[in-house]
Design a protein around this motif. Structure first.
Motif, PDB file in Angstrom:
ATOM      1  N   LEU A 447       0.854  -1.187   0.018  1.00  0.00           N
ATOM      2  CA  LEU A 447       0.178   0.018   0.014  1.00  0.00           C
ATOM      3  C   LEU A 447       1.036   1.249   0.000  1.00  0.00           C
ATOM      4  O   LEU A 447       1.715   1.409   0.609  1.00  0.00           O
ATOM      5  CB  LEU A 447      -0.837  -0.026   1.305  1.00  0.00           C
ATOM      6  CG  LEU A 447      -2.035  -1.047   1.229  1.00  0.00           C
ATOM      7  CD1 LEU A 447      -2.692  -1.213   2.702  1.00  0.00           C
ATOM      8  CD2 LEU A 447      -3.112  -0.618   0.211  1.00  0.00           C
ATOM      9  N   PRO A 448       0.518   2.231  -0.738  1.00  0.00           N
ATOM     10  CA  PRO A 448       1.314   3.472  -0.866  1.00  0.00           C
ATOM     11  C   PRO A 448       1.482   4.286   0.399  1.00  0.00           C
ATOM     12  O   PRO A 448       0.610   4.003   1.509  1.00  0.00           O
ATOM     13  CB  PRO A 448       0.627   4.302  -1.964  1.00  0.00           C
ATOM     14  CG  PRO A 448      -0.942   3.799  -1.870  1.00  0.00           C
ATOM     15  CD  PRO A 448      -0.751   2.323  -1.448  1.00  0.00           C
ATOM     16  N   SER A 449       2.463   5.078   0.549  1.00  0.00           N
ATOM     17  CA  SER A 449       2.425   5.835   1.756  1.00  0.00           C
ATOM     18  C   SER A 449       1.320   6.962   2.131  1.00  0.00           C
ATOM     19  O   SER A 449       0.955   6.926   3.300  1.00  0.00           O
ATOM     20  CB  SER A 449       3.716   6.714   1.792  1.00  0.00           C
ATOM     21  OG  SER A 449       3.476   7.749   0.785  1.00  0.00           O
ATOM     22  N   GLU A 450       0.509   7.045   1.116  1.00  0.00           N
ATOM     23  CA  GLU A 450      -0.559   8.080   1.472  1.00  0.00           C
ATOM     24  C   GLU A 450      -1.547   7.315   2.325  1.00  0.00           C
ATOM     25  O   GLU A 450      -2.486   8.143   2.911  1.00  0.00           O
ATOM     26  CB  GLU A 450      -1.366   8.369   0.017  1.00  0.00           C
ATOM     27  CG  GLU A 450      -0.353   9.386  -0.643  1.00  0.00           C
ATOM     28  CD  GLU A 450       0.489   8.569  -1.749  1.00  0.00           C
ATOM     29  OE1 GLU A 450       1.200   9.359  -2.410  1.00  0.00           O
ATOM     30  OE2 GLU A 450       0.543   7.662  -1.442  1.00  0.00           O
ATOM     31  N   TYR A 451      -1.729   5.983   2.007  1.00  0.00           N
ATOM     32  CA  TYR A 451      -2.820   5.117   2.841  1.00  0.00           C
ATOM     33  C   TYR A 451      -2.326   5.294   4.377  1.00  0.00           C
ATOM     34  O   TYR A 451      -3.405   5.617   4.887  1.00  0.00           O
ATOM     35  CB  TYR A 451      -2.732   3.785   2.457  1.00  0.00           C
ATOM     36  CG  TYR A 451      -3.594   2.865   3.061  1.00  0.00           C
ATOM     37  CD1 TYR A 451      -4.927   2.512   2.187  1.00  0.00           C
ATOM     38  CD2 TYR A 451      -3.432   2.113   4.132  1.00  0.00           C
ATOM     39  CE1 TYR A 451      -5.863   1.652   2.779  1.00  0.00           C
ATOM     40  CE2 TYR A 451      -4.428   1.440   4.880  1.00  0.00           C
ATOM     41  CZ  TYR A 451      -5.709   1.045   4.062  1.00  0.00           C
ATOM     42  OH  TYR A 451      -6.596   0.146   4.588  1.00  0.00           O
ATOM     43  N   TRP A 452      -1.064   5.230   4.668  1.00  0.00           N
ATOM     44  CA  TRP A 452      -0.823   5.182   6.088  1.00  0.00           C
ATOM     45  C   TRP A 452      -1.053   6.914   6.687  1.00  0.00           C
ATOM     46  O   TRP A 452      -1.384   7.018   7.669  1.00  0.00           O
ATOM     47  CB  TRP A 452       0.398   4.697   6.507  1.00  0.00           C
ATOM     48  CG  TRP A 452       0.668   3.331   5.754  1.00  0.00           C
ATOM     49  CD1 TRP A 452       1.555   2.947   4.834  1.00  0.00           C
ATOM     50  CD2 TRP A 452      -0.033   2.141   6.167  1.00  0.00           C
ATOM     51  NE1 TRP A 452       1.106   1.591   4.370  1.00  0.00           N
ATOM     52  CE2 TRP A 452       0.190   1.070   5.333  1.00  0.00           C
ATOM     53  CE3 TRP A 452      -0.931   1.973   7.397  1.00  0.00           C
ATOM     54  CZ2 TRP A 452      -0.254  -0.017   5.504  1.00  0.00           C
ATOM     55  CZ3 TRP A 452      -1.453   0.770   7.441  1.00  0.00           C
ATOM     56  CH2 TRP A 452      -1.214  -0.195   6.487  1.00  0.00           C
ATOM     57  N   GLN A 453      -0.638   7.797   5.803  1.00  0.00           N
ATOM     58  CA  GLN A 453      -0.573   9.200   6.264  1.00  0.00           C
ATOM     59  C   GLN A 453      -2.105   9.501   6.592  1.00  0.00           C
ATOM     60  O   GLN A 453      -2.237  10.321   7.459  1.00  0.00           O
ATOM     61  CB  GLN A 453      -0.018  10.056   5.035  1.00  0.00           C
ATOM     62  CG  GLN A 453       1.437   9.755   5.071  1.00  0.00           C
ATOM     63  CD  GLN A 453       2.032  10.405   3.821  1.00  0.00           C
ATOM     64  OE1 GLN A 453       1.456  11.590   3.406  1.00  0.00           O
ATOM     65  NE2 GLN A 453       3.037   9.754   3.169  1.00  0.00           N
ATOM     66  N   ILE A 454      -2.741   9.085   5.829  1.00  0.00           N
ATOM     67  CA  ILE A 454      -4.249   9.554   5.805  1.00  0.00           C
ATOM     68  C   ILE A 454      -4.868   8.818   7.245  1.00  0.00           C
ATOM     69  O   ILE A 454      -5.586   9.359   7.752  1.00  0.00           O
ATOM     70  CB  ILE A 454      -5.286   9.267   4.572  1.00  0.00           C
ATOM     71  CG1 ILE A 454      -4.850  10.292   3.443  1.00  0.00           C
ATOM     72  CG2 ILE A 454      -6.583   9.253   4.771  1.00  0.00           C
ATOM     73  CD1 ILE A 454      -5.574   9.933   2.161  1.00  0.00           C
ATOM     74  N   GLN A 455      -4.490   7.583   7.440  1.00  0.00           N
ATOM     75  CA  GLN A 455      -4.797   6.953   8.598  1.00  0.00           C
ATOM     76  C   GLN A 455      -4.431   7.526   9.790  1.00  0.00           C
ATOM     77  O   GLN A 455      -5.380   7.753  10.906  1.00  0.00           O
ATOM     78  CB  GLN A 455      -4.558   5.372   8.368  1.00  0.00           C
ATOM     79  CG  GLN A 455      -5.271   4.508   7.417  1.00  0.00           C
ATOM     80  CD  GLN A 455      -5.444   3.203   7.527  1.00  0.00           C
ATOM     81  OE1 GLN A 455      -4.744   2.645   8.686  1.00  0.00           O
ATOM     82  NE2 GLN A 455      -6.392   2.516   7.191  1.00  0.00           N
ATOM     83  N   LYS A 456      -3.344   7.966   9.794  1.00  0.00           N
ATOM     84  CA  LYS A 456      -2.883   8.820  10.966  1.00  0.00           C
ATOM     85  C   LYS A 456      -3.612  10.147  11.070  1.00  0.00           C
ATOM     86  O   LYS A 456      -3.862  10.453  12.395  1.00  0.00           O
ATOM     87  CB  LYS A 456      -1.230   9.126  10.682  1.00  0.00           C
ATOM     88  CG  LYS A 456      -0.511   9.896  11.958  1.00  0.00           C
ATOM     89  CD  LYS A 456       0.739  10.112  11.554  1.00  0.00           C
ATOM     90  CE  LYS A 456       1.610   8.917  10.608  1.00  0.00           C
ATOM     91  NZ  LYS A 456       2.902   9.379  10.491  1.00  0.00           N
ATOM     92  N   LEU A 457      -3.886  10.603   9.855  1.00  0.00           N
ATOM     93  CA  LEU A 457      -4.977  12.094  10.116  1.00  0.00           C
ATOM     94  C   LEU A 457      -6.207  11.606  10.805  1.00  0.00           C
ATOM     95  O   LEU A 457      -6.727  12.562  11.621  1.00  0.00           O
ATOM     96  CB  LEU A 457      -4.937  12.729   8.796  1.00  0.00           C
ATOM     97  CG  LEU A 457      -3.719  13.442   8.419  1.00  0.00           C
ATOM     98  CD1 LEU A 457      -4.017  13.899   6.850  1.00  0.00           C
ATOM     99  CD2 LEU A 457      -3.501  14.800   8.916  1.00  0.00           C
ATOM    100  N   VAL A 458      -6.574  10.611  10.346  1.00  0.00           N
ATOM    101  CA  VAL A 458      -8.130  10.236  10.880  1.00  0.00           C
ATOM    102  C   VAL A 458      -8.149   9.951  12.438  1.00  0.00           C
ATOM    103  O   VAL A 458      -8.871  10.206  13.219  1.00  0.00           O
ATOM    104  CB  VAL A 458      -8.635   8.924  10.304  1.00  0.00           C
ATOM    105  CG1 VAL A 458      -9.816   8.366  10.896  1.00  0.00           C
ATOM    106  CG2 VAL A 458      -8.800   9.321   8.818  1.00  0.00           C
TER     107      VAL A 458
END
Length: 875
Positions: A447-458
Motif C-alpha cells: 500500500l502506498p504511503s498516502e494510505y498510512w498518512q491518511i489513517q494517521k490524520l483520521v
C-alpha cells in the motif's frame, strides 16, 4: 504562523545554548513557505500590506545600510523608510545591527533587498520573534497560546464597523491560512522524509560490529549503543525523544578520528552533541546534516572507514542480503504451511501475502513511542543477536496477520451483504440504476504511503480538539482524494463515521471541512453505500436548512454524488430532501435580465446550482420526479434555464431531461416555454450542455406540439449541424434521437432535407454504436415516407447498409431498420437493390424472431416488397 512555528518547526533543545531553529530540511521548507507568502503579500494583498503591526518585528540583521536605495533615508549606520504610520513612525528602521519592521509591505521590500541572504534573514526574524501573531495583531501571548492558532482571533475582531478592524480581520484570516498551509506541508514533509526503522538500524549496527575490532583491516575500532535497554517497538531512545522519531544513539570509534556520538532516527542518521561531562546524558541537539544511513555518514567522516569499507563492501553486502533473504524465506515458509481452518486455500494465500505486504508497509511508518521495556541480548552473543530481528519480524507477521485477516474477512462479508442487499431491495422504479457489488481485488502490492498518512490524520480527527480537527481536515483535503487508495484509507480506519459525526456538531468549520472531504470521496460507489449505511444522508438533508450558504452548497453537492443508486434516492425523499432541494432553486434572481447575469457569482445562485445537481441525481426515480413536480420544481427550473452560465445550465437541463420522460412533465415543459431555451442552448459550445438539451428535446418530442415548437424556434438547423461532429458518441446519440422524434412531423422532414441532414444520416449507418444506429435508422424510416427522401437515400448508397443491419440482434434496431427498408421498398429502383442484396429473405427470416414488435415490423415491411418484387424473387 503560531502553531506551525511552535509545533512543526524543529528547535534546538533547551538547556544547550540559546533556542534556535535547527538546520533541517523541514525548517528550510517552512522558512521558504514564509518567504514566499511575504514576498507575494504586497502584490496579492495591497490593502492588507499597509496594515501597521501592533508591535514591530525586531531582530539582528546582517544587512548593511548601503544595501538600501530609493524609498529610504540612508546614513552610514542607520536606515529609515520614507513610509510612516499615523504617528509619523517609520515602518522600517535599521540601526546596525538591529532592524524593526512594522508592515508586511516593508517586510516584503526587506526580503527583496536581502536577495541571496533572505533565507538567513527569515531565520533570524523567526528566532527573534517566536510569537509573531502576538506582535502583528496585538493579542497577548496567553490568548494565542490558549487558542493555539489564529482560528478564534477572527471571532474576537468581528465587532465594530471600523475599516481598520476590517483590515485587521483580513490580516488575521491570512495568517490563519498561512498557519494551516505550513502545518499541512509539515505533515507531508515529515511523512515523506521517513527512511529508517528500528529493524534496519539494528541490522546495520550488528553488521558493522562483525567487521569492527582491532587491526588495520577492520572498518571500525568499535560501535556500540549508549543504552542497554530496548523498548518493545525496537527503539532504545527514551519515550520523550521517540516522539521526535529518534530510534537509538550509538558511539562509533573510527581508526582515524575521535569517538562519534550518533543519533539514528526515522529521518536518517546525524551527529549529536555527545555525552555531557557531568551526568553522562546525551546532548540531543543535531550537529551535522542528516545522512540516509550509518554507512553514508561514516564514509563522510572517516577516510579510513571509507577505504576499508570499499575492501569489505562486497562481503558486507552479501551478509546484508543474506539477512534480507532469510527474512523473505521465513515469510514464504510461513505462507506455504497448510491450514486446517475453514478458510479456502486461495483466500488464505491472499490474506497471508497481504500480511507480509502490510508488515513491509509498516516498516515505513513513523515510530509510535513505547514505554514497554525489555532486556537486550548481550552484544557479544553475535549469533543470537542476529536471530532476534528475524524472530521479531516473524512475530510481527503473526500479530499483524490476525487483525489484517479479520479486516479483509470483514470486507468480503460486506461484499456478500451488498449483493444480498441488491437482490432483496425490491423497487417499483425499474428504470433506475443500482450500484454494482464490490469486485475490488485484494491488493497484492504494498500500500502506498498516502494510505498510512491518511489513517494517521483520521486518528487526529478522533481525538483532537476543534483546532486539531480543522487542521487534520485541511491536511486530509490536500491529498488526492480522487484516488481509491486515499478513499479506502479513510473508510478502513473508521474515518467515515468520524466525518459523518462531525456533521452533527455545532462547529461550522468542522462541518465544512468534513463535507468537502465527503464530497470528493463520495464519487466512489463503495463509499456512497457506506455513507448511506452510516446514516449520513438524513444529516446532510437537515444541513440544507442551515443559514450558512456554504454548508448548503456542500451538502447538496455531496447528496448529488451519493444519490446515484436507488436506496440513496429513496432515503433523500423519505427525509424530506426533495422539498428542501427544490427550495434551494429559488435564488430570488431574475436571470432573464442581462444586467443580472453577474449575480451568478453570488452565493444564492451557487446554492441553486448545487440544488439542481442534487435534483438531477434524485430525478432518476419515478417517485422522485413526481415529488419534484409537486414541490413546484418545474417553474423554478424554467427560470434557471434562462441563465447564460453553463455550470448552472447543465444540471438544470439534466434534471429536465430525466423528468421529461413523464407525460405530466412534458405538458408542464410546454406551459413554461422551456423548449425555447432548450433550442437556444443547442447553439452553445459546451458539448455536455448540447447533449442534455438534445436529449430533453428527444424526450419531449413525442408530442406534436413540441415538435412544432422546436421548428418554430429554429431548433432543427443546429440539430442538423451537430450531426457533422461524430467524435462525441454520447452527444451524437442524443442529437440523432432528437432528429428521429422531430422527423415524425412532415414539416420537420422538409426542413431536414433542406439542411442536407438525410445525406449525413446515411453516412452514419456504419461504424457507429447501436445507440446511434437505432436513432439514425429510426429517423431515416420517418424521412423515407416521402418519395424525394427515398431517392436521396438510394443515391447516397443507403440501401445496402440498411439491409446489412437486418442480420442484427438488437430488437429496437431491428424494429426501426425493418420500417426503413419497408419504406424504401415502395420505390421500384430501391426494391431492386433490396432484392439483389437478399433483403427480402432476411425480412422473411425475421418473422421467426421471438419479439412481437420485430415480427410486426418485418411483416409490414414485406408488404411493399411483395407488391414491387418480381414473382420469381418472392417465390
Amino acid at each position: 504562523m503560531g502553531v506551525a512555528l511552535t509545533k512543526s518547526a524543529q528547535w534546538t533543545a533547551a538547556g544547550y545554548g540559546p533556542t534556535a531553529l535547527e538546520v533541517t530540511p523541514l525548517n528550510e521548507a517552512i522558512l521558504k513557505e514564509i518567504i514566499e507568502f511575504i514576498e507575494n503579500f504586497l502584490y496579492n494583498h495591497p490593502q492588507e500590506a499597509e496594515y501597521v503591526f501592533a508591535e514591530p518585528l525586531e531582530w539582528k540583521t546582517n544587512l548593511e545600510p548601503s544595501a538600501f536605495g530609493s524609498g529610504y533615508i540612508v546614513s552610514e549606520t542607520a536606515v529609515e523608510s520614507k513610509e510612516v504610520d499615523n504617528n509619523g513612525q517609520p515602518l522600517l528602521s535599521l540601526s546596525v545591527p538591529h532592524v524593526q519592521i512594522r508592515s508586511f509591505g516593508q517586510l516584503s521590500q526587506f526580503l527583496f533587498i536581502a536577495k541571496d541572504s533572505k533565507l538567513k534573514e527569515a531565520q533570524l526574524c523567526v528566532e527573534a520573534n517566536r510569537n509573531p501573531v502576538e506582535k502583528i495583531l496585538g493579542l497577548d501571548y496567553n490568548t494565542i497560546k490558549e487558542e493555539s492558532s489564529a482560528l478564534r482571533i477572527l471571532e474576537k475582531l468581528t465587532k465594530g464597523d471600523d475599516p481598520e478592524n476590517e483590515i485587521k480581520r483580513k490580516v488575521a484570516h491570512l495568517l490563519y491560512q498561512l498557519d494551516l498551509h505550513l502545518l499541512n506541508n509539515s505533515l507531508k514533509h515529515i511523512s515523506l522524509e521517513i527512511r529508517l526503522n528500528p529493524v534496519t538500524v539494528k541490522n546495520d549496527i550488528e553488521l558493522l560490529k562483525r567487521f569492527s575490532g582491532k587491526g588495520e583491516q577492520t572498518v571500525l575500532e568499535f560501535i556500540e549503543y549508549t543504552s542497554d535497554y530496548e523498548f518493545s517497538n525496537g527503539c532504545r531512545a527514551p519515550p520523550w525523544r521517540q516522539i521526535h522519531g529518534e530510534i537509538c544513539y550509538v558511539l562509533v570509534k573510527p581508526h582515524d578520528a575521535d569517538t562519534l556520538c550518533l543519533t539514528c532516527s526515522s529521518e536518517g542518521v546525524f551527529l549529536n552533541g555527545g555525552k555531557t561531562d557531568d551526568e553522562g546524558e546525551i546532548n540531543y541537539e543535531r550537529k551535522s546534516e542528516v545522512y540516509k544511513d550509518l554507512v553514508t555518514l561514516l564514509k563522510d567522516k572517516s577516510a579510513k572507514f571509507s577505504e576499508n569499507m570499499s575492501r569489505q563492501e562486497l562481503k558486507f553486502n552479501e551478509e546484508h542480503h543474506k539477512e534480507v533473504n532469510q527474512l523473505s524465506k521465513t515469510a514464504k515458509e510461513e505462507e506455504a504451511i497448510p491450514s486446517n481452518r475453514s478458510t479456502s486455500g486461495s483466500h488464505r494465500s491472499t490474506l497471508e501475502k497481504n500480511q507480509i505486504n502490510l508488515v513491509k508497509s509498516h516498516m515505513a511508518k513513523r515510530l509510535a513511542p513505547s514505554l514497554n521495556w525489555k532486556a537486550t541480548v548481550d552484544s557479544k552473543d553475535r549469533k543470537s543477536s542476529f536471530k532476534e530481528p528475524q524472530e521479531e519480524k516473524h512475530g510481527r507477521h503473526e500479530k499483524t496477520g490476525t487483525s489484517f485477516s479479520h479486516g479483509r474477512a470483514q470486507l468480503i462479508r460486506k461484499s456478500v451483504e451488498k449483493i444480498e442487499d441488491i437482490i432483496s431491495d425490491s423497487s417499483s422504479e425499474s428504470e433506475e440504476d443500482e450500484e454494482s457489488p464490490d469486485h475490488r481485488q485484494e491488493a497484492n502490492a504494498d500500500l502506498p504511503s498516502e494510505y498510512w498518512q491518511i489513517q494517521k490524520l483520521v486518528k487526529y480527527l478522533k481525538g483532537g480538539n476543534q483546532t486539531a480537527t480543522v487542521i487534520a481536515l485541511c491536511s486530509m483535503k490536500d491529498f488526492n482524494l480522487a484516488q481509491e487508495t486515499c478513499q479506502l484509507a479513510i473508510r478502513d480506519v473508521g474515518g467515515l463515521e468520524v466525518l459523518i459525526n462531525l456533521l452533527d456538531t455545532d462547529e461550522v468549520k468542522c462541518k465544512i471541512g468534513s463535507l468537502k472531504i465527503l464530497k470528493e470521496i463520495s464519487h466512489n460507489s463503495q463509499i456512497r453505500r457506506s455513507i448511506v449505511d452510516l446514516g449520513g444522508l438524513p444529516i446532510m438533508v437537515n444541513i440544507l436548512d442551515s443559514p450558512h450558504k456554504s454548508l448548503k452548497c456542500l451538502a447538496a453537492e455531496t447528496i448529488a454524488n451519493v444519490a446515484k443508486f436507488r436506496r440513496a434516492r429513496r432515503v433523500v425523499r423519505q427525509y424530506g430532501g426533495i422539498t428542501k432541494l427544490v427550495a434551494l432553486l429559488d435564488c430570488g434572481q431574475n436571470s432573464s435580465e442581462p444586467a443580472q447575469l453577474s449575480l451568478y457569482e453570488t452565493r444564492d445562485v451557487e446554492v441553486a446550482r448545487c440544488g439542481a445537481l442534487a435534483l438531477w441525481s434524485c430525478s432518476k426515480s419515478h417517485t422522485n420526479k413526481e415529488a419534484i413536480r409537486k414541490a413546484g420544481g418545474i417553474p423554478l427550473l424554467a427560470r434557471l434555464l434562462k441563465t447564460s452560465h453553463e455550470n448552472m445550465l447543465i444540471p438544470v437541463v439534466g434534471t429536465l431531461q430525466e423528468c421529461a420522460s413523464e407525460e405530466n412533465y412534458r405538458a408542464a415543459i410546454k406551459a413554461e416555454r422551456i423548449i425555447e431555451n432548450l433550442v437556444k442552448n443547442l447553439n452553445s459550445e459546451n458539448e455536455q450542455l448540447q447533449e442534455h438539451c438534445a436529449m430533453a428535446i428527444y424526450q419531449c418530442a413525442e408530442d406534436e406540439e413540441t415538435r412544432d415548437l422546436v421548428r418554430l424556434h429554429g431548433g432543427l438547423k443546429p440539430l442538423a449541424s451537430l450531426l457533422n461532429n461524430t467524435d462525441n458518441k454520447e452527444r451524437l446519440a442524443a442529437v440523432t434521437g432528437a432528429i428521429w422524434k422531430c422527423s415524425i412531423s412532415k414539416e420537420n422532414v422538409t426542413k431536414f432535407r433542406e439542411y442536407k441532414a438525410i445525406e449525413t444520416l446515411v453516412g452514419l449507418l456504419t461504424d457507429q454504436p447501436e445507440e446511434v444506429l437505432i436513432n439514425v435508422v429510426g429517423a431515416l424510416g420517418e424521412c423515407c415516407q416521402e418519395y424525394e427522401n427515398r431517392v436521396i437515400v438510394r443515391k447516397c448508397g443507403g440501401i445496402q447498409p440498411l439491409v446489412n443491419l437486418l442480420v442484427g440482434i438488437n430488437q429496437a434496431l431491428l424494429v426501426n431498420v425493418t420500417k426503413a427498408v419497408g419504406a424504401c421498398a415502395v420505390e421500384p429502383e430501391s426494391m431492386a437493390i433490396i432484392d439483389r442484396l437478399d433483403g427480402v429473405r432476411l425480412l422473411w427470416s425475421l418473422l421467426k424472431n421471438p419479439h412481437p414488435d420485430v415480427k410486426a415490423s418485418a411483416a409490414w415491411a414485406l408488404c411493399p416488397c411483395i407488391e414491387n418484387a418480381k414473382v420469381k424473387s418472392v417465390c
